[in-house]
Design a protein around this motif. Structure first.
Motif, PDB file in Angstrom:
ATOM      1  N   SER A 198       0.878  -1.240  -0.175  1.00  0.00           N
ATOM      2  CA  SER A 198       0.562   0.204  -0.221  1.00  0.00           C
ATOM      3  C   SER A 198       1.241   0.723  -0.139  1.00  0.00           C
ATOM      4  O   SER A 198       0.732   2.556   0.159  1.00  0.00           O
ATOM      5  N   SER A 199       2.152   1.480   0.457  1.00  0.00           N
ATOM      6  CA  SER A 199       3.039   2.300   0.358  1.00  0.00           C
ATOM      7  C   SER A 199       3.843   2.712  -1.116  1.00  0.00           C
ATOM      8  O   SER A 199       3.726   4.027  -1.239  1.00  0.00           O
ATOM      9  N   LEU A 200       2.988   2.110  -2.124  1.00  0.00           N
ATOM     10  CA  LEU A 200       4.015   2.211  -3.354  1.00  0.00           C
ATOM     11  C   LEU A 200       3.366   3.244  -3.960  1.00  0.00           C
ATOM     12  O   LEU A 200       2.024   3.347  -3.802  1.00  0.00           O
ATOM     13  N   GLU A 201       3.693   4.058  -4.148  1.00  0.00           N
ATOM     14  CA  GLU A 201       3.211   5.878  -5.466  1.00  0.00           C
ATOM     15  C   GLU A 201       4.178   5.441  -6.802  1.00  0.00           C
ATOM     16  O   GLU A 201       2.797   6.214  -7.944  1.00  0.00           O
ATOM     17  N   ILE A 202       4.895   4.600  -7.250  1.00  0.00           N
ATOM     18  CA  ILE A 202       5.243   4.665  -8.752  1.00  0.00           C
ATOM     19  C   ILE A 202       5.313   3.100  -9.248  1.00  0.00           C
ATOM     20  O   ILE A 202       6.560   2.618  -7.550  1.00  0.00           O
ATOM     21  N   ILE A 203       5.018   2.599 -10.168  1.00  0.00           N
ATOM     22  CA  ILE A 203       5.368   1.476 -10.268  1.00  0.00           C
ATOM     23  C   ILE A 203       5.897   1.445 -12.278  1.00  0.00           C
ATOM     24  O   ILE A 203       4.866   1.955 -12.677  1.00  0.00           O
ATOM     25  N   SER A 204       6.754   0.474 -12.461  1.00  0.00           N
ATOM     26  CA  SER A 204       7.442   0.283 -13.656  1.00  0.00           C
ATOM     27  C   SER A 204       7.694  -0.554 -14.248  1.00  0.00           C
ATOM     28  O   SER A 204       8.820  -0.992 -13.948  1.00  0.00           O
ATOM     29  N   PHE A 205       7.041  -1.243 -14.728  1.00  0.00           N
ATOM     30  CA  PHE A 205       7.542  -2.749 -15.766  1.00  0.00           C
ATOM     31  C   PHE A 205       7.625  -2.499 -16.999  1.00  0.00           C
ATOM     32  O   PHE A 205       7.230  -3.550 -17.440  1.00  0.00           O
ATOM     33  N   MET A 206       7.140  -2.111 -17.493  1.00  0.00           N
ATOM     34  CA  MET A 206       7.147  -1.499 -18.579  1.00  0.00           C
ATOM     35  C   MET A 206       8.395  -1.881 -19.388  1.00  0.00           C
ATOM     36  O   MET A 206       9.501  -2.421 -19.077  1.00  0.00           O
ATOM     37  N   HIS A 207       7.708  -2.329 -21.286  1.00  0.00           N
ATOM     38  CA  HIS A 207       8.918  -3.197 -21.343  1.00  0.00           C
ATOM     39  C   HIS A 207       9.304  -4.297 -21.288  1.00  0.00           C
ATOM     40  O   HIS A 207      10.875  -4.977 -21.071  1.00  0.00           O
ATOM     41  N   ASN A 208       8.842  -5.531 -20.841  1.00  0.00           N
ATOM     42  CA  ASN A 208       9.121  -6.665 -20.369  1.00  0.00           C
ATOM     43  C   ASN A 208       8.276  -7.411 -21.416  1.00  0.00           C
ATOM     44  O   ASN A 208       8.048  -7.281 -21.831  1.00  0.00           O
ATOM     45  N   SER A 209       8.440  -8.702 -20.598  1.00  0.00           N
ATOM     46  CA  SER A 209       7.471 -10.149 -21.323  1.00  0.00           C
ATOM     47  C   SER A 209       6.488 -10.224 -20.333  1.00  0.00           C
ATOM     48  O   SER A 209       6.620 -11.689 -19.855  1.00  0.00           O
ATOM     49  N   LEU A 210       5.973  -9.618 -19.308  1.00  0.00           N
ATOM     50  CA  LEU A 210       5.313  -9.680 -18.431  1.00  0.00           C
ATOM     51  C   LEU A 210       4.201 -10.099 -18.893  1.00  0.00           C
ATOM     52  O   LEU A 210       2.996  -9.815 -19.664  1.00  0.00           O
ATOM     53  N   SER A 211       2.904 -11.209 -17.927  1.00  0.00           N
ATOM     54  CA  SER A 211       1.699 -11.733 -18.612  1.00  0.00           C
ATOM     55  C   SER A 211       0.274 -11.587 -17.738  1.00  0.00           C
ATOM     56  O   SER A 211       0.963 -11.379 -16.431  1.00  0.00           O
ATOM     57  N   GLY A 212      -0.756 -12.077 -18.305  1.00  0.00           N
ATOM     58  CA  GLY A 212      -1.807 -12.168 -16.636  1.00  0.00           C
ATOM     59  C   GLY A 212      -2.950 -10.750 -16.442  1.00  0.00           C
ATOM     60  O   GLY A 212      -2.513 -10.496 -17.895  1.00  0.00           O
ATOM     61  N   ILE A 213      -3.320 -10.641 -15.903  1.00  0.00           N
ATOM     62  CA  ILE A 213      -3.879  -9.525 -15.699  1.00  0.00           C
ATOM     63  C   ILE A 213      -3.929  -8.871 -14.723  1.00  0.00           C
ATOM     64  O   ILE A 213      -3.311  -8.771 -13.934  1.00  0.00           O
ATOM     65  N   LEU A 214      -4.538  -7.672 -14.605  1.00  0.00           N
ATOM     66  CA  LEU A 214      -4.627  -6.620 -14.060  1.00  0.00           C
ATOM     67  C   LEU A 214      -6.023  -7.103 -12.566  1.00  0.00           C
ATOM     68  O   LEU A 214      -6.823  -6.919 -13.599  1.00  0.00           O
ATOM     69  N   PRO A 215      -5.349  -6.770 -11.851  1.00  0.00           N
ATOM     70  CA  PRO A 215      -6.720  -7.247 -10.294  1.00  0.00           C
ATOM     71  C   PRO A 215      -7.375  -6.067 -11.013  1.00  0.00           C
ATOM     72  O   PRO A 215      -7.181  -4.901 -10.943  1.00  0.00           O
ATOM     73  N   ASP A 216      -8.571  -6.398 -10.001  1.00  0.00           N
ATOM     74  CA  ASP A 216      -9.329  -5.570 -10.484  1.00  0.00           C
ATOM     75  C   ASP A 216     -10.028  -4.392  -8.780  1.00  0.00           C
ATOM     76  O   ASP A 216      -9.766  -3.751  -8.952  1.00  0.00           O
ATOM     77  N   ASP A 217      -8.959  -5.265  -7.683  1.00  0.00           N
ATOM     78  CA  ASP A 217      -9.004  -3.925  -6.345  1.00  0.00           C
ATOM     79  C   ASP A 217      -7.600  -3.443  -7.207  1.00  0.00           C
ATOM     80  O   ASP A 217      -7.261  -2.670  -5.301  1.00  0.00           O
ATOM     81  N   VAL A 218      -6.500  -3.777  -8.170  1.00  0.00           N
ATOM     82  CA  VAL A 218      -5.870  -2.534  -7.752  1.00  0.00           C
ATOM     83  C   VAL A 218      -5.451  -1.205  -6.785  1.00  0.00           C
ATOM     84  O   VAL A 218      -4.486  -0.630  -6.751  1.00  0.00           O
ATOM     85  N   CYS A 219      -6.453  -0.113  -7.331  1.00  0.00           N
ATOM     86  CA  CYS A 219      -6.777   0.592  -6.831  1.00  0.00           C
ATOM     87  C   CYS A 219      -7.452   0.589  -5.250  1.00  0.00           C
ATOM     88  O   CYS A 219      -6.858   1.495  -4.695  1.00  0.00           O
ATOM     89  N   GLN A 220      -7.774   0.174  -4.742  1.00  0.00           N
ATOM     90  CA  GLN A 220      -8.529  -0.372  -4.064  1.00  0.00           C
ATOM     91  C   GLN A 220      -6.930  -0.712  -2.470  1.00  0.00           C
ATOM     92  O   GLN A 220      -6.738   0.180  -1.356  1.00  0.00           O
ATOM     93  N   ARG A 221      -6.409  -1.270  -3.366  1.00  0.00           N
ATOM     94  CA  ARG A 221      -4.582  -1.519  -2.490  1.00  0.00           C
ATOM     95  C   ARG A 221      -3.993  -0.774  -2.841  1.00  0.00           C
ATOM     96  O   ARG A 221      -3.056  -0.576  -1.588  1.00  0.00           O
ATOM     97  N   LEU A 222      -4.047   0.178  -3.959  1.00  0.00           N
ATOM     98  CA  LEU A 222      -2.656   1.260  -3.721  1.00  0.00           C
ATOM     99  C   LEU A 222      -3.633   2.840  -4.164  1.00  0.00           C
ATOM    100  O   LEU A 222      -3.229   3.506  -4.675  1.00  0.00           O
ATOM    101  N   GLN A 223      -3.795   2.807  -2.750  1.00  0.00           N
ATOM    102  CA  GLN A 223      -4.376   4.231  -3.003  1.00  0.00           C
ATOM    103  C   GLN A 223      -3.309   5.461  -2.500  1.00  0.00           C
ATOM    104  O   GLN A 223      -3.962   6.518  -3.196  1.00  0.00           O
TER     105      GLN A 223
END
Length: 288
Positions: A198-223
């Protein structure tokens, strides 16, 4: 007093070993003249000493166009709190003796030509708050031991050749604010455990080979999230309709994935948003 002088001499010898590892160049000549035994180590360029013990506490030789390798003696600077050698041409692997720098809070090796695998001994630098290894040639996987740095606030690993996944142990980095691992070779599913910080302010994983989906509650977790960059990966699924709850978001980049479904209307409610990138997906709908 003699013991104190001995310790200062230890710092001096460590810095002279660093100076002597540098390849002849004009900046190296500046250090050759300034880093001299005829003057106190505390008066040398880029060196700051503590007022109490007169030991070297800060070494900042960033952006000096220096070329060379890092000597093991650097690990003898046991009072060092801040080490910055960024924006130079240092190469080779990191000496394991750096594990002895247990007082370090700030470590910046960014924008050099350093390489080898990311050392597991980083996990012993418990006081570290800032770690930058970006813009180098590090390879291999991220060691789980990094999660032992419980005070870490900023981790910059972008522009390397790092493979594998983000260790599950990262969920223990409860003070982490900035996590940037752009332009690497990460694979596997999007590390959802990171989204529990919950402390995260900036996340960047751009230009990798990650798969999967964005969690529905991403914004609830990362206020506190202000910056989310996941473009140029292999993400699927929908953009969560709850994205509007990321009320502090200024930058959102999800382009060049395989996302589908409608563009959430709630994006229009992100009043702080300054930049939005959604192109090259399979999204439907309009932005109003």
């Amino acid at each position: 007093m003699a013991a104190g002088n001995s310790n200062v001499t230890t710092d001096q010898l460590a810095l002279l070993a660093l100076r002597d590892r540098m390849i002849n160049s004009e900046p190296r000549e500046i250090l050759a003249k300034n880093w001299s035994t005829t003057s106190s180590v505390c008066d040398w360029i880029g060196v700051t000493c503590g007022s109490r013990h007169h030991r070297v506490t800060v070494l900042n030789i960033s952006n000096m166009n220096l070329t060379g390798t890092l000597p093991p003696q650097l690990g003898n600077l046991s009072f060092l709190v801040s080490l910055n050698i960024s924006r130079n041409n240092f190469h080779g692997e990191l000496p394991g003796e750096l594990v002895h720098l247990r007082r370090l809070r700030y470590l910046d090796f960014g924008i050099n030509n350093l390489g080898g695998e990311l050392p597991s001994w980083f996990g012993f630098l418990y006081k570290l708050q800032f770690l930058s290894l970006g813009n180098n040639s590090f390879m291999g996987s991220i060691p789980p031991s990094i999660s032992n740095m419980s005070n870490l606030e900023t981790l910059l690993l972008s522009f390397n050749f790092i493979e594998g996944t983000v260790p599950i142990e990262f969920q223990n980095l409860h003070n982490l604010k900035n996590l940037l691992i752009e332009y690497n070779q990460l694979s596997g599913p999007l590390p959802l455990h990171v989204f529990n910080l919950s402390s995260l302010e900036i996340i960047s994983f751009m230009h990798n080979s990650l798969s999967g989906i964005l969690p529905d509650d991403v914004c609830q977790r990362l206020q506190k999230l202000t910056w989310l960059s996941l473009e140029y990966n292999n993400l699927i699924g929908r953009i969560p309709s709850t994205v509007s709850q990321c009320s502090l978001l200024r930058y959102l980049a999800l382009s060049e994935n395989r996302l589908s479904g409608p563009i959430p209307m709630g994006i229009a409610n992100l009043t702080m948003l300054e930049e939005l990138y959604l192109e090259s997906n399979n999204l439907t709908g309009k932005m109003y």
